[in-house]
Motif scaffolding. Structure first.
Motif, PDB file in Angstrom:
ATOM      1  N   SER A   1       0.824  -1.213   0.000  1.00 52.72           N
ATOM      2  CA  SER A   1       0.000   0.000   0.000  1.00 52.72           C
ATOM      3  C   SER A   1       0.859   1.265   0.000  1.00 52.72           C
ATOM      4  N   ALA A   2       2.073   1.162   0.563  1.00 47.35           N
ATOM      5  CA  ALA A   2       2.980   2.311   0.545  1.00 47.35           C
ATOM      6  C   ALA A   2       3.498   2.572  -0.864  1.00 47.35           C
ATOM      7  N   ALA A   3       3.573   1.512  -1.668  1.00 47.12           N
ATOM      8  CA  ALA A   3       4.082   1.652  -3.035  1.00 47.12           C
ATOM      9  C   ALA A   3       3.023   2.131  -4.006  1.00 47.12           C
ATOM     10  N   CYS A   4       1.740   1.836  -3.689  1.00 42.24           N
ATOM     11  CA  CYS A   4       0.664   2.199  -4.621  1.00 42.24           C
ATOM     12  C   CYS A   4      -0.624   2.426  -3.841  1.00 42.24           C
ATOM     13  N   GLU A   5      -1.267   3.541  -4.073  1.00 41.64           N
ATOM     14  CA  GLU A   5      -2.490   3.885  -3.336  1.00 41.64           C
ATOM     15  C   GLU A   5      -3.666   3.017  -3.740  1.00 41.64           C
ATOM     16  N   GLN A   6      -3.798   2.726  -5.024  1.00 35.33           N
ATOM     17  CA  GLN A   6      -4.934   1.946  -5.522  1.00 35.33           C
ATOM     18  C   GLN A   6      -4.553   0.474  -5.582  1.00 35.33           C
ATOM     19  N   ILE A   7      -5.137  -0.335  -4.687  1.00 41.42           N
ATOM     20  CA  ILE A   7      -4.791  -1.751  -4.632  1.00 41.42           C
ATOM     21  C   ILE A   7      -6.018  -2.579  -4.293  1.00 41.42           C
ATOM     22  N   VAL A   8      -6.135  -3.731  -4.955  1.00 36.65           N
ATOM     23  CA  VAL A   8      -7.212  -4.692  -4.690  1.00 36.65           C
ATOM     24  C   VAL A   8      -6.572  -6.057  -4.483  1.00 36.65           C
ATOM     25  N   PHE A   9      -7.052  -6.788  -3.477  1.00 31.37           N
ATOM     26  CA  PHE A   9      -6.548  -8.130  -3.191  1.00 31.37           C
ATOM     27  C   PHE A   9      -7.533  -9.171  -3.719  1.00 31.37           C
ATOM     28  N   VAL A  10      -7.001 -10.218  -4.330  1.00 28.42           N
ATOM     29  CA  VAL A  10      -7.831 -11.303  -4.853  1.00 28.42           C
ATOM     30  C   VAL A  10      -7.481 -12.584  -4.114  1.00 28.42           C
ATOM     31  N   ASP A  11      -8.489 -13.219  -3.525  1.00 27.76           N
ATOM     32  CA  ASP A  11      -8.379 -14.444  -2.735  1.00 27.76           C
ATOM     33  C   ASP A  11      -7.778 -14.201  -1.355  1.00 27.76           C
TER      34      ASP A  11
ATOM     35  N   GLU B   1     -13.132  -9.744 -11.708  1.00 30.46           N
ATOM     36  CA  GLU B   1     -13.794  -8.854 -10.761  1.00 30.46           C
ATOM     37  C   GLU B   1     -12.773  -7.973 -10.045  1.00 30.46           C
ATOM     38  N   GLY B   2     -11.593  -8.543  -9.771  1.00 29.25           N
ATOM     39  CA  GLY B   2     -10.541  -7.748  -9.161  1.00 29.25           C
ATOM     40  C   GLY B   2     -10.141  -6.583 -10.052  1.00 29.25           C
ATOM     41  N   VAL B   3     -10.009  -6.866 -11.350  1.00 29.18           N
ATOM     42  CA  VAL B   3      -9.672  -5.806 -12.311  1.00 29.18           C
ATOM     43  C   VAL B   3     -10.785  -4.765 -12.371  1.00 29.18           C
ATOM     44  N   ASP B   4     -12.035  -5.233 -12.474  1.00 30.50           N
ATOM     45  CA  ASP B   4     -13.168  -4.304 -12.539  1.00 30.50           C
ATOM     46  C   ASP B   4     -13.201  -3.377 -11.326  1.00 30.50           C
ATOM     47  N   LEU B   5     -12.998  -3.963 -10.140  1.00 30.38           N
ATOM     48  CA  LEU B   5     -13.041  -3.177  -8.914  1.00 30.38           C
ATOM     49  C   LEU B   5     -11.902  -2.165  -8.868  1.00 30.38           C
ATOM     50  N   LEU B   6     -10.711  -2.605  -9.277  1.00 27.70           N
ATOM     51  CA  LEU B   6      -9.564  -1.703  -9.278  1.00 27.70           C
ATOM     52  C   LEU B   6      -9.780  -0.537 -10.236  1.00 27.70           C
ATOM     53  N   ILE B   7     -10.188  -0.842 -11.470  1.00 28.03           N
ATOM     54  CA  ILE B   7     -10.385   0.212 -12.469  1.00 28.03           C
ATOM     55  C   ILE B   7     -11.488   1.153 -12.025  1.00 28.03           C
ATOM     56  N   LYS B   8     -12.538   0.604 -11.416  1.00 26.88           N
ATOM     57  CA  LYS B   8     -13.633   1.431 -10.918  1.00 26.88           C
ATOM     58  C   LYS B   8     -13.117   2.387  -9.839  1.00 26.88           C
ATOM     59  N   ASN B   9     -12.296   1.874  -8.925  1.00 26.05           N
ATOM     60  CA  ASN B   9     -11.728   2.727  -7.889  1.00 26.05           C
ATOM     61  C   ASN B   9     -10.835   3.808  -8.481  1.00 26.05           C
ATOM     62  N   MET B  10     -10.063   3.430  -9.493  1.00 27.67           N
ATOM     63  CA  MET B  10      -9.173   4.400 -10.128  1.00 27.67           C
ATOM     64  C   MET B  10      -9.959   5.513 -10.806  1.00 27.67           C
ATOM     65  N   LYS B  11     -11.058   5.140 -11.469  1.00 28.30           N
ATOM     66  CA  LYS B  11     -11.852   6.124 -12.202  1.00 28.30           C
ATOM     67  C   LYS B  11     -12.689   6.998 -11.284  1.00 28.30           C
ATOM     68  N   LYS B  12     -13.066   6.448 -10.139  1.00 31.90           N
ATOM     69  CA  LYS B  12     -13.946   7.182  -9.233  1.00 31.90           C
ATOM     70  C   LYS B  12     -13.239   7.577  -7.947  1.00 31.90           C
ATOM     71  N   LYS B  13     -11.978   7.754  -8.052  1.00 30.82           N
ATOM     72  CA  LYS B  13     -11.165   8.043  -6.873  1.00 30.82           C
ATOM     73  C   LYS B  13     -11.649   9.294  -6.132  1.00 30.82           C
ATOM     74  N   SER B  14     -12.065  10.289  -6.871  1.00 29.71           N
ATOM     75  CA  SER B  14     -12.384  11.568  -6.252  1.00 29.71           C
ATOM     76  C   SER B  14     -13.863  11.771  -5.936  1.00 29.71           C
TER      77      SER B  14
END
Length: 364
Positions: free
Chosen positions: A133-143, A301-314
């Protein structure tokens, strides 16, 4: 369904070699490169969604895929290979580049590398999660369930699956059920317990009013399944359970081989149901009875969630977001997000939770 001949053609080997590799034949002398080629061919041919050639287009960003399994471990348990392929194919189809961060590799992501997000596949310790998380703000864990730690994640629904398997056995008058479970460690040696162990114990006690005794634990490899079943046969003799729930397909393949060597009929004397339904399950002998886990979908789903978070960050999620509506078709997954309502979906259809003819291939 792809045939062994199809896999052999794609991997450039004989059908006999494919059959023996997919059944984890320990007597076969074959290079790790060839094994990898065969397993990846099997996964790719059985994962048709992205089979069409992807048109090269301008990259929309770069995603880091953090792996906790080595290449060798992926070959012993295709579960994480399947998730990874789901992530990679989805990213490619959406126009994103990706880079791998391998197990035990020091996390050095150059600022100039322009990493926009991160997907971590597998299990990680608290220290590892902090470093990621220190290396990247947007992160999703799978499994890996990280919601309590403050990170979005996609996991499979163990509880309902295990209860369905036990109910299935009990409906067929099976009264003694054993378990082959797994123990894992993070790459920095933190012990991880298999949640299926507690779920299994609690539900057996609830349904049969007894404490389960026939429980054996090892790692998630075919060799471990083989050794555990051999041990069960030697220790229990005639008291060997009528059925076993096995934590994954690789262990199940090893356990069935052990039963065959002991001249114990499967499924006549001992029934086996495993977990995951990886691509090789249908090529094993006999074909595995296994609970389907939508591993490719977990990656997607992990990709979808990550991209969604990236696009809707603000901005926060708005009422009626199409993501919420899309939940109605999700399969056997739990998707936990800090930013969006809980997406809690079971079974292969929203209207029919865990229809037996869909989630298993078992026939007594």
């Amino acid at each position: 369904m792809a045939t062994i001949k199809d896999i052999a053609k794609k991997a450039g080997v004989s059908s006999a070699t494919v059959s023996r590799v997919l059944n984890y034949d320990r007597t076969l002398s074959v290079s790790e490169t060839t094994r990898k080629r065969i397993f990846e061919a099997a996964e790719t041919l059985n994962y048709s969604k992205y089979r069409k050639k992807i048109q090269k287009k301008k990259s929309l960003g770069k995603i880091a895929i953090v792996l906790w399994y080595t290449e060798q471990e992926e070959l012993n348990d295709l579960y994480y290979l399947s998730i990874r392929l789901g992530v990679e194919n989805k990213l490619q189809s959406m126009g994103y580049e990706f880079v791998h961060i391998l197990p035990n590799e020091r996390l050095h992501i150059d600022v100039n590398a322009n990493i926009d997000g991160m997907i971590a596949i597998g299990k990680f310790s608290n220290d590892q999660i902090k470093n990621l998380s220190a290396a990247c703000e947007q992160i999703v864990f799978v499994d890996f369930d990280t919601l309590s730690l403050g990170y979005d994640c996609v996991v499979t629904d163990f509880e309902h699956s295990i209860k369905q398997v036990i109910d299935h056995f009990l409906a067929r008058k099976v009264q003694t059920i054993g378990l082959l479970a797994g123990i894992e460690y993070t790459n920095d040696h933190v012990l991880l317990k298999d949640p299926r162990l507690k779920i299994f114990k609690d539900y057996i006690k609830e349904r049969l009013n007894q404490s389960p005794e026939c429980i054996y634990t090892g790692d998630f490899s075919p060799e471990s399944g083989y050794e555990l079943m051999k041990k069960a046969v030697q220790e229990l003799g005639d008291r060997l359970p009528e059925a076993f729930f096995v934590a994954n397909d690789a262990m199940a393949i090893g356990s069935i081989r052990a039963l065959h060597e002991e001249n114990i009929d499967v499924p006549g004397r001992v029934s086996i149901i495993s977990f995951n339904d990886i691509s090789i399950a249908k090529y094993s002998f006999p074909p595995l009875s296994t609970v389907k886990v939508y591993t490719e979908s977990m990656g997607e789903e992990g990709v979808d969630l990550l991209i969604k978070n990236m696009k809707k960050k603000s901005r926060s999620t708005q009422k009626g977001d199409p993501w919420d509506k899309a939940c109605n078709t999700r399969k056997q997954l739990l998707i936990f997000s800090l930013n969006y309502p809980l997406l809690h979906c079971f079974g292969t259809q929203q209207v029919n939770l865990f229809p037996r003819e869909r989630h298993r291939k078992y026939s007594p």
